[in-house]
Design a protein around this motif. Structure first.
Motif, mmCIF file in Angstrom:
data_model
loop_
_atom_site.group_PDB
_atom_site.id
_atom_site.type_symbol
_atom_site.label_atom_id
_atom_site.label_comp_id
_atom_site.label_asym_id
_atom_site.label_seq_id
_atom_site.Cartn_x
_atom_site.Cartn_y
_atom_site.Cartn_z
ATOM 1 N N GLY A 1 2.643 1.710 -3.067
ATOM 2 C CA GLY A 1 1.857 1.058 -4.100
ATOM 3 C C GLY A 1 1.720 -0.431 -3.887
ATOM 4 O O GLY A 1 2.315 -1.028 -2.980
ATOM 5 N N ALA A 2 0.905 -1.062 -4.755
ATOM 6 C CA ALA A 2 0.609 -2.479 -4.622
ATOM 7 C C ALA A 2 1.861 -3.345 -4.755
ATOM 8 O O ALA A 2 1.931 -4.436 -4.201
ATOM 9 C CB ALA A 2 -0.416 -2.886 -5.678
ATOM 10 N N ARG A 3 2.863 -2.876 -5.485
ATOM 11 C CA ARG A 3 4.073 -3.675 -5.712
ATOM 12 C C ARG A 3 5.243 -3.219 -4.857
ATOM 13 O O ARG A 3 6.392 -3.544 -5.137
ATOM 14 C CB ARG A 3 4.427 -3.641 -7.196
ATOM 15 C CG ARG A 3 3.272 -4.146 -8.066
ATOM 16 C CD ARG A 3 3.683 -4.366 -9.500
ATOM 17 N NE ARG A 3 2.554 -4.805 -10.293
ATOM 18 C CZ ARG A 3 2.088 -6.057 -10.341
ATOM 19 N NH1 ARG A 3 2.664 -6.986 -9.603
ATOM 20 N NH2 ARG A 3 1.054 -6.365 -11.099
ATOM 21 N N GLY A 4 4.940 -2.451 -3.825
ATOM 22 C CA GLY A 4 5.976 -2.101 -2.867
ATOM 23 C C GLY A 4 6.722 -0.815 -3.152
ATOM 24 O O GLY A 4 7.580 -0.417 -2.362
ATOM 25 N N GLU A 5 6.417 -0.111 -4.253
ATOM 26 C CA GLU A 5 7.106 1.132 -4.563
ATOM 27 C C GLU A 5 6.424 2.280 -3.830
ATOM 28 O O GLU A 5 5.222 2.274 -3.603
ATOM 29 C CB GLU A 5 7.112 1.389 -6.077
ATOM 30 C CG GLU A 5 5.779 1.803 -6.696
ATOM 31 C CD GLU A 5 4.805 0.675 -6.935
ATOM 32 O OE1 GLU A 5 3.712 0.931 -7.490
ATOM 33 O OE2 GLU A 5 5.153 -0.474 -6.558
ATOM 34 N N ARG B 1 -2.064 2.924 3.647
ATOM 35 C CA ARG B 1 -0.808 2.962 2.882
ATOM 36 C C ARG B 1 -0.343 4.390 2.634
ATOM 37 O O ARG B 1 0.685 4.605 1.980
ATOM 38 C CB ARG B 1 -0.991 2.243 1.543
ATOM 39 C CG ARG B 1 -1.170 0.740 1.681
ATOM 40 C CD ARG B 1 -1.245 0.090 0.321
ATOM 41 N NE ARG B 1 -1.444 -1.340 0.444
ATOM 42 C CZ ARG B 1 -1.733 -2.138 -0.572
ATOM 43 N NH1 ARG B 1 -1.857 -1.607 -1.790
ATOM 44 N NH2 ARG B 1 -1.908 -3.424 -0.387
ATOM 45 N N ILE B 2 -1.104 5.338 3.131
ATOM 46 C CA ILE B 2 -0.740 6.750 2.991
ATOM 47 C C ILE B 2 0.113 7.157 4.192
ATOM 48 O O ILE B 2 -0.210 6.850 5.338
ATOM 49 C CB ILE B 2 -2.002 7.631 2.922
ATOM 50 C CG1 ILE B 2 -2.758 7.379 1.612
ATOM 51 C CG2 ILE B 2 -1.661 9.102 3.058
ATOM 52 C CD1 ILE B 2 -4.063 8.144 1.493
#
Length: 330
Positions: free
Chosen positions: A175-179, A216-217
Motif C-alpha cells: 500500500g501507499a503507506r508501506g503496509e 506493487r503487486i
C-alpha cells in the motif's frame, strides 16, 4: 457420363468488378493457389487463370505515357504455369499510396506487441495479423525488434487469465503507506498513466472499487472463486485516482499549458489562482513518495509551494538525485 456445366462468361462490368477485388486479394496473400482463389470467389479455376494473365499485362503508364516494365503487374510465371501458384512479383497503382517508413512501422509493431499483453485485447490473432500487414506494407523491411518483458507483464498475463476464466485474482499488495496485505479482486480494467500501469478492480477486502499499481503487486495467482462484479456492473469513475480523507493536500504552481496533466490529482472544487503564466491550485496525493514521482514527471513546469514539509521532501529528493550524477565516474 455426366456433362460438366461450363461457367457463364462474365460481362464487361462484372469482369472489371471481379478484377478490382482479385488484385487486392492476391496482394494480401502474397502466394496463393489457383484452386484457393477459385474457391474464394466461387468461379471456375480457368477463369482465375485468364484473369491472372490479364492482370500481368495491366498497369499504369509512366511519365512517358508508354508502358515500361515497372509500369505493369508481373507474376512468377514458372510458379504459375508449373505449380498453379499465383505470386505477384511487381505491383503498380496500388503501391502509389503513401506507406509507413521502416522506422514508423517498427514503432507501431512495438506498440502492438505491448498492447497485446493487456487483458482486454483478447483477440490476439487480429493484433498479429495487423503486425504482419504493417511489416508487409512498409516502404522497407522494419527492423527486427521485441518488447522486453517485465514483472508487470507476468501480472498482466495472469489478469488476462482471470478475465478469460471469470474468476478472481489474488495477490499481495504494498500500500501507499508501506503496509502489505493480501487482496482478492475482480479485475475490471487495466489503464496506464505515463510509464505506470494500474489495475482497477472490485476489492473484496474493502468491498469497493480500488486502483492497484502493477509494480506493487507481488505473488499474484488466479483463484477458483467466480467473480461477482464485471466492468458493466460497476460505475467506474472517469479519473484514475479517488481521493481519501487520509490524502495529503499540497499547493502547487504549474504552467497554464501543463495544468491539464494534473487533472486526475486536483480535487473537485479546488481553488485556482491565476498568476503570470501559471496557475496555483491544490493536488491530493496518498503520500510524499507519490508527490516526488509526480513532480519528477513535470520538471520545470510544476513547483511545490506548501506545506513546508512537502517542499523539503521534494527538494531533498531532487538534491539526492543530482548528487548521484556528480558522483558518477566521467
Amino acid at each position: 457420363m455426366a456433362r460438366v456445366k461450363k461457367a457463364k462468361p462474365m460481362q464487361a462490368q462484372e469482369k472489371l468488378t471481379f478484377l478490382l477485388s482479385l488484385v487486392p486479394f492476391l496482394i494480401e496473400r502474397e502466394r496463393v493457389s489457383v484452386t484457393e482463389v477459385a474457391d474464394h470467389f466461387r468461379v471456375d479455376p480457368e477463369q482465375i487463370r485468364e484473369a491472372v494473365r490479364l492482370i500481368a499485362v495491366s498497369g499504369v503508364p509512366g511519365e512517358t505515357n508508354t508502358y515500361q516494365y515497372e509500369d505493369l503487374f508481373d507474376i512468377a510465371w514458372d510458379d504459375f504455369e508449373e505449380n498453379d501458384q499465383i505470386v505477384l512479383t511487381n505491383q503498380v497503382a496500388i503501391d502509389d499510396s503513401p506507406r509507413f517508413s521502416a522506422r514508423e512501422a517498427s514503432a507501431l509493431i512495438a506498440g502492438l506487441q505491448y498492447l497485446s499483453s493487456l487483458p482486454e485485447n483478447a483477440d490476439r490473432d487480429a493484433v498479429a495479423s495487423l503486425m504482419t500487414k504493417l511489416s508487409r506494407g512498409a516502404s522497407a523491411s522494419p527492423s527486427p525488434l521485441a518488447v522486453e518483458r517485465t514483472e508487470s507483464d507476468e501480472t498482466l498475463a495472469l489478469i488476462r487469465q482471470s478475465v478469460a476464466a471469470g474468476v478472481q485474482l489474488e495477490f499481495d499488495y504494498l500500500g501507499a503507506r508501506g503496509e502489505r496485505e493480501r487482496r482478492r479482486v475482480d479485475p475490471l480494467r487495466v489503464e496506464s498513466m505515463d510509464a505506470d500501469w494500474y489495475l482497477r478492480g472490485w476489492d473484496h477486502l474493502r468491498s469497493a472499487v480500488r486502483t492497484f499499481r502493477l509494480d506493487r503487486i507481488s505473488h499474484p495467482s488466479v483463484s477458483t472463486e467466480p467473480i461477482s462484479h464485471r466492468a458493466s456492473d460497476v460505475a467506474l469513475p472517469d479519473t484514475l485516482f479517488e481521493s481519501s480523507a487520509d490524502d495529503l493536500v499540497v499547493t502547487v504552481d504549474v504552467l497554464n499549458s501543463a495544468a491539464a496533466l494534473l487533472a486526475d490529482y486536483i480535487p473537485d472544487g479546488a481553488a485556482r489562482e491565476q498568476l503570470e503564466g501559471r496557475v496555483r491550485t491544490t493536488v491530493r496525493v496518498s503520500h510524499y513518495h507519490g508527490l516526488k514521482r509526480l513532480m519528477a514527471s513535470m520538471p520545470g513546469v510544476a513547483t511545490v509551494v506548501e506545506p513546508a514539509e512537502a517542499r523539503r521532501v521534494v527538494a531533498e529528493w531532487a538534491a539526492a538525485g543530482a548528487a548521484r550524477y556528480d558522483e558518477a565516474p566521467r
